[in-house]
Scaffold this motif. Structure first.
Motif, PDB file in Angstrom:
ATOM      1  N   GLU A   4       0.821  -1.208   0.000  1.00 50.63           N
ATOM      2  CA  GLU A   4       0.000   0.000   0.000  1.00 50.63           C
ATOM      3  C   GLU A   4       0.854   1.257   0.000  1.00 50.63           C
ATOM      4  O   GLU A   4       0.425   2.310  -0.446  1.00 50.63           O
ATOM      5  CB  GLU A   4      -0.911  -0.019   1.237  1.00 50.63           C
ATOM      6  N   THR A   5       2.075   1.180   0.493  1.00 50.68           N
ATOM      7  CA  THR A   5       2.908   2.370   0.587  1.00 50.68           C
ATOM      8  C   THR A   5       3.611   2.694  -0.721  1.00 50.68           C
ATOM      9  O   THR A   5       4.316   3.690  -0.813  1.00 50.68           O
ATOM     10  CB  THR A   5       3.966   2.186   1.691  1.00 50.68           C
ATOM     11  N   ASP A   6       3.445   1.856  -1.745  1.00 46.87           N
ATOM     12  CA  ASP A   6       4.109   2.084  -3.021  1.00 46.87           C
ATOM     13  C   ASP A   6       3.380   3.138  -3.838  1.00 46.87           C
ATOM     14  O   ASP A   6       2.183   3.044  -4.081  1.00 46.87           O
ATOM     15  CB  ASP A   6       4.152   0.790  -3.850  1.00 46.87           C
ATOM     16  N   GLY A   7       4.113   4.160  -4.297  1.00 45.16           N
ATOM     17  CA  GLY A   7       3.593   5.059  -5.317  1.00 45.16           C
ATOM     18  C   GLY A   7       2.538   6.033  -4.846  1.00 45.16           C
ATOM     19  O   GLY A   7       2.070   6.004  -3.730  1.00 45.16           O
ATOM     20  N   GLY A   8       2.174   6.957  -5.761  1.00 48.47           N
ATOM     21  CA  GLY A   8       1.144   7.939  -5.480  1.00 48.47           C
ATOM     22  C   GLY A   8       0.136   8.000  -6.603  1.00 48.47           C
ATOM     23  O   GLY A   8      -0.457   9.044  -6.865  1.00 48.47           O
ATOM     24  N   THR A 194      -9.589  10.417  11.776  1.00 44.50           N
ATOM     25  CA  THR A 194      -8.912  11.363  12.658  1.00 44.50           C
ATOM     26  C   THR A 194      -8.405  12.591  11.909  1.00 44.50           C
ATOM     27  O   THR A 194      -8.533  13.722  12.385  1.00 44.50           O
ATOM     28  CB  THR A 194      -7.725  10.679  13.362  1.00 44.50           C
ATOM     29  N   HIS A 195      -7.844  12.390  10.719  1.00 42.94           N
ATOM     30  CA  HIS A 195      -7.199  13.491  10.001  1.00 42.94           C
ATOM     31  C   HIS A 195      -7.807  13.808   8.637  1.00 42.94           C
ATOM     32  O   HIS A 195      -7.333  14.727   7.961  1.00 42.94           O
ATOM     33  CB  HIS A 195      -5.711  13.174   9.805  1.00 42.94           C
ATOM     34  N   PHE A 196      -8.836  13.073   8.213  1.00 42.62           N
ATOM     35  CA  PHE A 196      -9.364  13.267   6.866  1.00 42.62           C
ATOM     36  C   PHE A 196     -10.891  13.326   6.895  1.00 42.62           C
ATOM     37  O   PHE A 196     -11.534  12.686   7.721  1.00 42.62           O
ATOM     38  CB  PHE A 196      -8.904  12.138   5.935  1.00 42.62           C
ATOM     39  N   ARG A 197     -11.446  14.087   5.950  1.00 42.65           N
ATOM     40  CA  ARG A 197     -12.898  14.211   5.834  1.00 42.65           C
ATOM     41  C   ARG A 197     -13.259  14.447   4.366  1.00 42.65           C
ATOM     42  O   ARG A 197     -12.623  15.251   3.690  1.00 42.65           O
ATOM     43  CB  ARG A 197     -13.412  15.367   6.693  1.00 42.65           C
ATOM     44  N   TYR A 198     -14.306  13.732   3.896  1.00 40.03           N
ATOM     45  CA  TYR A 198     -14.737  13.868   2.506  1.00 40.03           C
ATOM     46  C   TYR A 198     -16.265  13.901   2.444  1.00 40.03           C
ATOM     47  O   TYR A 198     -16.935  13.195   3.200  1.00 40.03           O
ATOM     48  CB  TYR A 198     -14.239  12.688   1.662  1.00 40.03           C
ATOM     49  N   PRO A 199     -16.814  14.694   1.525  1.00 40.85           N
ATOM     50  CA  PRO A 199     -18.274  14.727   1.356  1.00 40.85           C
ATOM     51  C   PRO A 199     -18.772  13.471   0.644  1.00 40.85           C
ATOM     52  O   PRO A 199     -18.024  12.812  -0.083  1.00 40.85           O
ATOM     53  CB  PRO A 199     -18.493  15.974   0.496  1.00 40.85           C
ATOM     54  N   VAL A 200     -20.040  13.147   0.863  1.00 38.62           N
ATOM     55  CA  VAL A 200     -20.671  11.987   0.231  1.00 38.62           C
ATOM     56  C   VAL A 200     -21.869  12.463  -0.582  1.00 38.62           C
ATOM     57  O   VAL A 200     -22.759  13.129  -0.042  1.00 38.62           O
ATOM     58  CB  VAL A 200     -21.142  10.956   1.279  1.00 38.62           C
ATOM     59  N   PRO A 201     -21.932  12.139  -1.872  1.00 40.02           N
ATOM     60  CA  PRO A 201     -23.096  12.525  -2.676  1.00 40.02           C
ATOM     61  C   PRO A 201     -24.381  11.909  -2.123  1.00 40.02           C
ATOM     62  O   PRO A 201     -24.367  10.833  -1.518  1.00 40.02           O
ATOM     63  CB  PRO A 201     -22.764  11.959  -4.063  1.00 40.02           C
ATOM     64  N   GLN A 202     -25.477  12.578  -2.350  1.00 36.21           N
ATOM     65  CA  GLN A 202     -26.765  12.164  -1.814  1.00 36.21           C
ATOM     66  C   GLN A 202     -27.100  10.711  -2.142  1.00 36.21           C
ATOM     67  O   GLN A 202     -27.596   9.962  -1.294  1.00 36.21           O
ATOM     68  CB  GLN A 202     -27.865  13.081  -2.363  1.00 36.21           C
ATOM     69  N   PHE A 227      -2.835   5.333   7.239  1.00 39.27           N
ATOM     70  CA  PHE A 227      -1.648   4.475   7.216  1.00 39.27           C
ATOM     71  C   PHE A 227      -0.548   5.087   6.348  1.00 39.27           C
ATOM     72  O   PHE A 227       0.638   5.043   6.690  1.00 39.27           O
ATOM     73  CB  PHE A 227      -2.043   3.092   6.686  1.00 39.27           C
ATOM     74  N   GLN A 228      -0.930   5.684   5.238  1.00 45.97           N
ATOM     75  CA  GLN A 228       0.042   6.278   4.323  1.00 45.97           C
ATOM     76  C   GLN A 228       0.608   7.596   4.839  1.00 45.97           C
ATOM     77  O   GLN A 228       1.807   7.851   4.736  1.00 45.97           O
ATOM     78  CB  GLN A 228      -0.617   6.541   2.960  1.00 45.97           C
ATOM     79  N   GLU A 229      -0.259   8.449   5.379  1.00 48.98           N
ATOM     80  CA  GLU A 229       0.131   9.838   5.604  1.00 48.98           C
ATOM     81  C   GLU A 229       0.190  10.262   7.069  1.00 48.98           C
ATOM     82  O   GLU A 229       0.777  11.305   7.383  1.00 48.98           O
ATOM     83  CB  GLU A 229      -0.823  10.760   4.839  1.00 48.98           C
ATOM     84  N   LEU A 231       1.101   7.987   9.726  1.00 46.12           N
ATOM     85  CA  LEU A 231       1.541   6.734  10.332  1.00 46.12           C
ATOM     86  C   LEU A 231       1.921   6.856  11.805  1.00 46.12           C
ATOM     87  O   LEU A 231       1.553   5.984  12.600  1.00 46.12           O
ATOM     88  CB  LEU A 231       2.701   6.148   9.527  1.00 46.12           C
ATOM     89  N   PRO A 232       2.660   7.881  12.247  1.00 47.28           N
ATOM     90  CA  PRO A 232       3.031   7.939  13.673  1.00 47.28           C
ATOM     91  C   PRO A 232       1.830   7.894  14.615  1.00 47.28           C
ATOM     92  O   PRO A 232       1.868   7.216  15.651  1.00 47.28           O
ATOM     93  CB  PRO A 232       3.786   9.270  13.783  1.00 47.28           C
ATOM     94  N   HIS A 233       0.759   8.600  14.253  1.00 48.95           N
ATOM     95  CA  HIS A 233      -0.433   8.597  15.105  1.00 48.95           C
ATOM     96  C   HIS A 233      -1.085   7.218  15.115  1.00 48.95           C
ATOM     97  O   HIS A 233      -1.458   6.693  16.181  1.00 48.95           O
ATOM     98  CB  HIS A 233      -1.427   9.647  14.611  1.00 48.95           C
ATOM     99  N   LEU A 234      -1.222   6.610  13.938  1.00 47.15           N
ATOM    100  CA  LEU A 234      -1.812   5.279  13.858  1.00 47.15           C
ATOM    101  C   LEU A 234      -0.928   4.261  14.569  1.00 47.15           C
ATOM    102  O   LEU A 234      -1.422   3.355  15.246  1.00 47.15           O
ATOM    103  CB  LEU A 234      -2.013   4.886  12.394  1.00 47.15           C
ATOM    104  N   GLU A 235       0.377   4.425  14.427  1.00 42.32           N
ATOM    105  CA  GLU A 235       1.327   3.515  15.059  1.00 42.32           C
ATOM    106  C   GLU A 235       1.162   3.524  16.575  1.00 42.32           C
ATOM    107  O   GLU A 235       1.152   2.476  17.227  1.00 42.32           O
ATOM    108  CB  GLU A 235       2.750   3.938  14.682  1.00 42.32           C
ATOM    109  N   GLU A 236       1.010   4.700  17.136  1.00 40.22           N
ATOM    110  CA  GLU A 236       0.837   4.822  18.584  1.00 40.22           C
ATOM    111  C   GLU A 236      -0.412   4.089  19.058  1.00 40.22           C
ATOM    112  O   GLU A 236      -0.388   3.370  20.057  1.00 40.22           O
ATOM    113  CB  GLU A 236       0.759   6.302  18.966  1.00 40.22           C
ATOM    114  N   ARG A 237      -1.501   4.243  18.320  1.00 45.77           N
ATOM    115  CA  ARG A 237      -2.752   3.617  18.733  1.00 45.77           C
ATOM    116  C   ARG A 237      -2.711   2.099  18.545  1.00 45.77           C
ATOM    117  O   ARG A 237      -3.225   1.347  19.376  1.00 45.77           O
ATOM    118  CB  ARG A 237      -3.917   4.224  17.955  1.00 45.77           C
TER     119      ARG A 237
END
Length: 249
Positions: A4-8, A194-202, A227-229, A231-237
């Motif tokens: 999962e960490t490969d590429g963008g 925790t760090h991301f938010r996206y809208p959802v179409p109706q 996990f990608q961006e 990681l330190p916070h997820l790692e701690e939990r």
């Protein structure tokens, strides 16, 4: 299979829900719905896609029941008929299909797999995806083979496997538990961690429950982002969870 960490590159995060045709002793499996989220990292935009494979046939829907550490502690079973819109039908462990029911069931299942192939062939080139990300890839790999869908150079990423390897865990964690660790939530109009938010179409807001195709695709997508961006916070939990679970085992 890649990490999962490969590429963008552009990726599709998806989940397929399956059912076993009722009365076949789990011998005949078929897809019943799929949810997918395509992510374009260039502008951080996402696109939702979903399909239900509705046939007039009773299917058993098996769901794992896990404890707080992600360990399977049981299984919940329900019977549904997607074609008729019937859900939570009574389940009888001893029921068997009569007569020629199994060949008919196999034909119906193959029709559903054909629908799955057509769906995949329509979305992957449309969004120019270079990778397909799933959580626990065994069922999806089996489904793609049954559907005759070729990855054709597209990577298949198993996020559950990557997380287990990174944290060197003895046991895999369920998506339910990891979703709680990233504070996954939805208020209907958005999906958030925790760090991301996206809208959802109706038109997709009613599909966001856990263990639905779109709901689990959304949880997989946001887990991958954390996990990608982050990681330190997820790692701690996760390390805190590992210490707790190993102490209880």
């Amino acid at each position: 299979m890649q990490s999962e960490t490969d590429g963008g590159e552009r990726r599709v995060y998806l989940d397929i829900e399956f059912g076993y045709v009722y009365g076949t002793c789990r011998a005949v499996m078929m897809p019943i719905e799929i949810g997918a989220i395509a992510h374009n990292p260039e502008d951080d935009s996402i696109r939702y896609m979903a399909e239900r494979f509705c046939y007039d046939i009773d299917v058993e829907i098996w769901k794992k029941v896990t404890d707080e550490c992600g360990r399977t502690v049981g299984v919940a079973t329900a019977v549904a008929n997607m074609g008729r819109g019937e859900y939570r039908k009574p389940y009888d462990h001893f029921y068997r299909l009569p007569g020629d029911g199994t060949p008919v069931a196999k034909t119906t299942a193959q029709n559903a797999f054909t629908d799955l192939r057509l769906f995949m062939e329509s979305i992957v080139p449309t969004v120019k995806a270079r990778a397909i990300v799933v959580f626990a890839a065994d069922m999806e790999k089996r489904a793609f083979r049954s559907a005759g869908f070729s990855l054709d150079g597209c990577m298949l990423v198993d996020l559950q496997r990557d997380i287990r390897r990174h944290f060197r865990m003895k046991q895999v964690l369920s998506l339910d538990r990891l979703a709680r660790l990233i504070d996954f939530s939805t208020d209907g109009s958005t999906i958030a961690s925790t760090h991301f938010r996206y809208p959802v179409p109706q038109e997709y807001r009613h599909l966001l429950d856990a263990h639905r195709g779109m709901g689990d695709a959304a949880r997989t997508f946001l887990l991958a982002r954390e996990f990608q961006e982050k990681l330190p916070h997820l790692e701690e939990r996760i390390h805190g969870l590992i210490r707790t679970c190993e102490g209880e085992s």
